[in-house]
Design a protein around this motif. Structure first.
Motif, PDB file in Angstrom:
ATOM      1  N   ALA A 157      42.788  40.018  31.868  1.00 42.41           N
ATOM      2  CA  ALA A 157      42.505  38.569  31.830  1.00 42.41           C
ATOM      3  C   ALA A 157      42.056  37.971  33.339  1.00 42.41           C
ATOM      4  CB  ALA A 157      42.615  37.841  31.246  1.00 42.41           C
ATOM      5  N   PHE A 158      41.231  37.419  34.091  1.00 43.57           N
ATOM      6  CA  PHE A 158      41.135  37.021  35.008  1.00 43.57           C
ATOM      7  C   PHE A 158      41.994  36.292  35.522  1.00 43.57           C
ATOM      8  CE2 PHE A 158      40.067  34.800  38.477  1.00 43.57           C
ATOM      9  CZ  PHE A 158      39.324  35.833  40.086  1.00 43.57           C
ATOM     10  N   ASP A 159      43.490  36.239  36.284  1.00 44.69           N
ATOM     11  CA  ASP A 159      44.591  34.947  36.280  1.00 44.69           C
ATOM     12  C   ASP A 159      44.016  34.670  37.844  1.00 44.69           C
ATOM     13  OD1 ASP A 159      46.008  33.288  36.303  1.00 44.69           O
ATOM     14  OD2 ASP A 159      47.771  35.336  35.643  1.00 44.69           O
ATOM     15  N   LYS A 160      43.566  33.743  37.944  1.00 54.41           N
ATOM     16  CA  LYS A 160      42.968  33.288  39.132  1.00 54.41           C
ATOM     17  C   LYS A 160      44.330  32.087  39.917  1.00 54.41           C
ATOM     18  CE  LYS A 160      41.577  28.710  38.424  1.00 54.41           C
ATOM     19  NZ  LYS A 160      40.989  27.618  38.570  1.00 54.41           N
ATOM     20  N   ASP A 161      45.301  31.838  39.246  1.00 53.39           N
ATOM     21  CA  ASP A 161      46.307  31.375  39.873  1.00 53.39           C
ATOM     22  C   ASP A 161      47.254  32.325  40.525  1.00 53.39           C
ATOM     23  OD1 ASP A 161      45.416  28.764  39.018  1.00 53.39           O
ATOM     24  OD2 ASP A 161      46.513  29.021  37.041  1.00 53.39           O
ATOM     25  N   ALA A 162      46.981  33.780  39.260  1.00 48.48           N
ATOM     26  CA  ALA A 162      48.695  34.271  39.811  1.00 48.48           C
ATOM     27  C   ALA A 162      47.801  35.217  41.439  1.00 48.48           C
ATOM     28  CB  ALA A 162      48.213  35.801  39.009  1.00 48.48           C
ATOM     29  N   ILE A 163      46.336  35.309  41.667  1.00 45.38           N
ATOM     30  CA  ILE A 163      45.318  35.609  42.516  1.00 45.38           C
ATOM     31  C   ILE A 163      46.296  34.910  43.880  1.00 45.38           C
ATOM     32  CG2 ILE A 163      43.445  35.686  43.987  1.00 45.38           C
ATOM     33  CD1 ILE A 163      42.590  37.804  40.904  1.00 45.38           C
ATOM     34  N   ILE A 164      46.015  33.686  43.972  1.00 48.49           N
ATOM     35  CA  ILE A 164      46.321  32.675  45.042  1.00 48.49           C
ATOM     36  C   ILE A 164      47.442  32.247  45.351  1.00 48.49           C
ATOM     37  CG2 ILE A 164      46.542  30.632  44.977  1.00 48.49           C
ATOM     38  CD1 ILE A 164      43.588  29.755  43.135  1.00 48.49           C
ATOM     39  N   ALA A 165      48.425  32.464  44.170  1.00 48.34           N
ATOM     40  CA  ALA A 165      50.006  33.220  44.379  1.00 48.34           C
ATOM     41  C   ALA A 165      50.218  33.771  45.206  1.00 48.34           C
ATOM     42  CB  ALA A 165      50.412  33.144  43.636  1.00 48.34           C
ATOM     43  N   SER A 166      49.434  35.329  45.124  1.00 49.39           N
ATOM     44  CA  SER A 166      49.892  36.173  45.966  1.00 49.39           C
ATOM     45  C   SER A 166      49.241  36.268  47.182  1.00 49.39           C
ATOM     46  CB  SER A 166      48.978  37.564  45.418  1.00 49.39           C
ATOM     47  OG  SER A 166      49.901  37.461  43.986  1.00 49.39           O
ATOM     48  N   LEU A 167      47.707  35.362  46.806  1.00 47.35           N
ATOM     49  CA  LEU A 167      47.178  35.061  48.528  1.00 47.35           C
ATOM     50  C   LEU A 167      47.835  33.941  49.551  1.00 47.35           C
ATOM     51  CD1 LEU A 167      43.573  34.198  47.563  1.00 47.35           C
ATOM     52  CD2 LEU A 167      44.705  36.766  48.998  1.00 47.35           C
TER      53      LEU A 167
END
Length: 126
Positions: A7-17
């Motif tokens: 699943a696309f995990d937008k929150d995880a990506i933002i946290a990584s950024l």
């Protein structure tokens, strides 16, 4: 066996950024441009501006973010700082956040901040 799609995990990506360095973000932008054959000229410019933001600033904008409970004194201070008329100074104080003065030196910005805080204002230097 069929591979399941994550699943696309937008929150995880933002946290990584948020944790990435400017260099890492620049590499990411280049990789995205190559992978999807797109140009991200504006985001790259923003990233470059962010990298410059770490250097010492030579000019500041003085922004009144809250006028405080002594509005009349705040208006007088804004008039003194800007040279504006009563109506224009009142407009800046009534419609916060308002940039009071742009492109001033650090010393002048701190002096203006002190004057506005003395009359109950809340000031941000940008």
């Amino acid at each position: 066996m069929e591979e399941t799609k994550m699943a696309f995990d937008k929150d995880a990506i933002i946290a990584s950024l948020k944790e990435a360095s400017i260099s890492d973000l620049n590499d990411l932008v280049k990789a995205i441009e190559e992978e999807f054959d797109v140009s991200a000229a504006a985001p790259v410019a923003v990233a470059a501006a962010g990298a410059d933001g770490g250097a010492a600033k030579d000019s500041y904008d003085v922004e009144l973010t809250e006028s405080g409970d002594q509005k009349v004194k705040a208006i007088k201070a804004v008039r003194e700082i800007t040279g504006l008329g009563l109506k224009d100074a009142k407009g800046l104080v009534d419609n916060v956040p308002s940039v009071i003065k742009e492109g001033v030196s650090e010393d002048e910005a701190n002096d203006l901040k002190a004057k506005l805080e003395e009359v109950g204002g809340v000031v941000t230097l940008k």
